[in-house]
Design an enzyme around this catalytic site. Structure first.
Site, PDB file in Angstrom:
ATOM      1  N   GLY A 144       5.786 -11.639  40.959  1.00  8.61           N
ATOM      2  CA  GLY A 144       6.472 -12.069  39.694  1.00  8.61           C
ATOM      3  C   GLY A 144       5.907 -13.269  39.596  1.00  8.61           C
ATOM      4  CB  CYS A 145       5.968 -15.081  35.895  1.00  9.24           C
ATOM      5  SG  CYS A 145       7.632 -14.682  35.529  1.00  9.24           S
ATOM      6  CE1 TYR A 146      11.044 -19.244  36.000  1.00  6.55           C
ATOM      7  CE2 TYR A 146      12.093 -16.841  36.061  1.00  6.55           C
ATOM      8  CZ  TYR A 146      12.057 -18.287  35.339  1.00  6.55           C
ATOM      9  OH  TYR A 146      12.551 -18.465  34.085  1.00  6.55           O
TER      10      TYR A 146
ATOM     11  CB  CYS B  65       5.219 -20.879  39.090  1.00  9.28           C
ATOM     12  SG  CYS B  65       4.936 -22.616  38.488  1.00  9.28           S
TER      13      CYS B  65
END
Length: 352
Positions: free
Chosen positions: A152-154, A157
């Site tokens: 996932g993106c979160y 990061c």
């Protein structure tokens, strides 16, 4: 190579289409939709532009899954929602390398998946073989994988700065707090009241804080895999920008702040010395405008003394949620799996 994109009309699928249209190793591109079969591609995405290399179907329309199966693609990118992707991909698993951008294969623990997504996880045996495609830290596994679960993106990061420090024992058992700010495109392309311009413009808010956000167990899983048993607090925020994620990660660390800063620099430098898409900024705090339009993750840090031999480590990490947080990382995984240079077809530089 013949490549299939499932869910080609969504934000993630549209970015995949653009990147693969320009990828030098892709010779044929098969766009598939589960809801708009037969519609001209330009009706759903006028921005795709001319097919100068003849990669698209001659009729330039969205195809069905059956048509894609008959084409026997070498690799399949699934940009379908969780709960749909695994089942829709099922006929491809025995014949193609599958890169799944949904959450269907990310979590190994069935109960964690059930709590996060409200349904039983699909295909237990296949899920156990799926490789978590956090590219820079799982390259060896990705090279051998037939099913790659794109993070996932979160989590992307947050985990890229955290995990090397866990492996180097800079971060041990602790309380980790992650505050992340995300652009509106992270909510997807489907119509939602909360994504409307009048709701988001000049407005910022936190949502699903603590353990209630779906990406929380994904981050916990990978941090524990790195050997840390920690309390993880995750607070995501929506902010009025189209693209990008900014994460501030706070961790109390035993030791004098100058010593901790040196250890952080050494650990991150060692982990990412030859990684094209990781840019270490040291004590300069990166910003989302540095990376939007690129497949980079920029990471900075500062350390402050709190007294009594304890320091507070602040990590700062930025990505483009549609590139490094989704489609770009998927293609980076694809490049590793098929032995291409990692930057093949991927942008290194952010927009001006």
């Amino acid at each position: 190579m013949r490549i299939c994109v499932l869910g080609a009309s969504g934000y993630t699928g549209a970015v995949l289409m653009r990147l693969l249209m320009d990828h030098p190793k892709v010779t044929e591109l098969i766009p598939v939709s589960s809801t708009a079969v037969g519609r001209p591609i330009d009706e759903v995405d006028w921005g795709l532009g001319a097919d100068t290399q003849g990669k698209l179907p001659s009729e330039r329309s969205l195809l069905s899954r059956d048509q894609a199966l008959r084409a026997k693609p070498d690799a399949v990118f699934s940009a379908l929602p969780h709960g749909v992707s695994a089942q829709f991909c099922k006929p491809f698993f025995s014949n193609s390398i599958v890169l799944d951008l949904s959450a269907d294969f990310r979590l190994k623990n069935e109960e964690a998946h059930r709590r996060a997504y409200g349904t039983a996880p699909p295909m237990r045996k296949l899920r156990e073989t799926a490789v978590y495609g956090l590219t820079e830290l799982r390259e060896n596994d990705i090279r051998e994988a037939n099913l790659i679960s794109v993070p996932g993106c979160y989590p992307t990061c947050a985990l890229l700065p955290i995990l090397p420090l866990a492996h180097a024992s800079v971060i041990a058992s602790a309380t980790i707090t992650i505050n992340s700010l995300s652009g509106i495109s992270g909510a997807g392309r489907s119509e939602k009241k909360d994504s409307m311009f009048v709701e988001r413009s000049e407005n910022a808010l936190a949502y699903n804080p603590g353990i209630s956000h779906r990406h929380h167990p994904e981050m916990v899983q990978e941090i524990r895999r790195a050997g840390i048993s920690c309390n993880l607090f995750f607070i995501p925020h929506l902010v009025p920008m189209r693209r990008g994620i900014f994460s501030t990660i706070s961790v109390p660390v035993n030791g004098e702040h100058r010593e901790i800063a040196m250890r952080v620099e050494e650990a991150l430098g060692r982990a990412y010395a030859d990684k094209l898409f990781i840019n270490l900024t040291g004590n300069r705090i990166p910003s989302t405008r540095d990376v939007v339009g690129s497949n980079r993750c920029d990471i900075g840090w500062t350390v402050e003394s709190t007294g009594n031999g304890v320091s507070m480590l602040f990590l700062f990490s930025v990505i483009d949620n549609l590139l490094k947080g989704a489609s770009g990382q998927a293609i980076q995984d694809f490049n590793i799996r098929f032995g291409f240079p990692q930057d093949c077809g991927l942008p290194l530089r952010g927009e001006v």
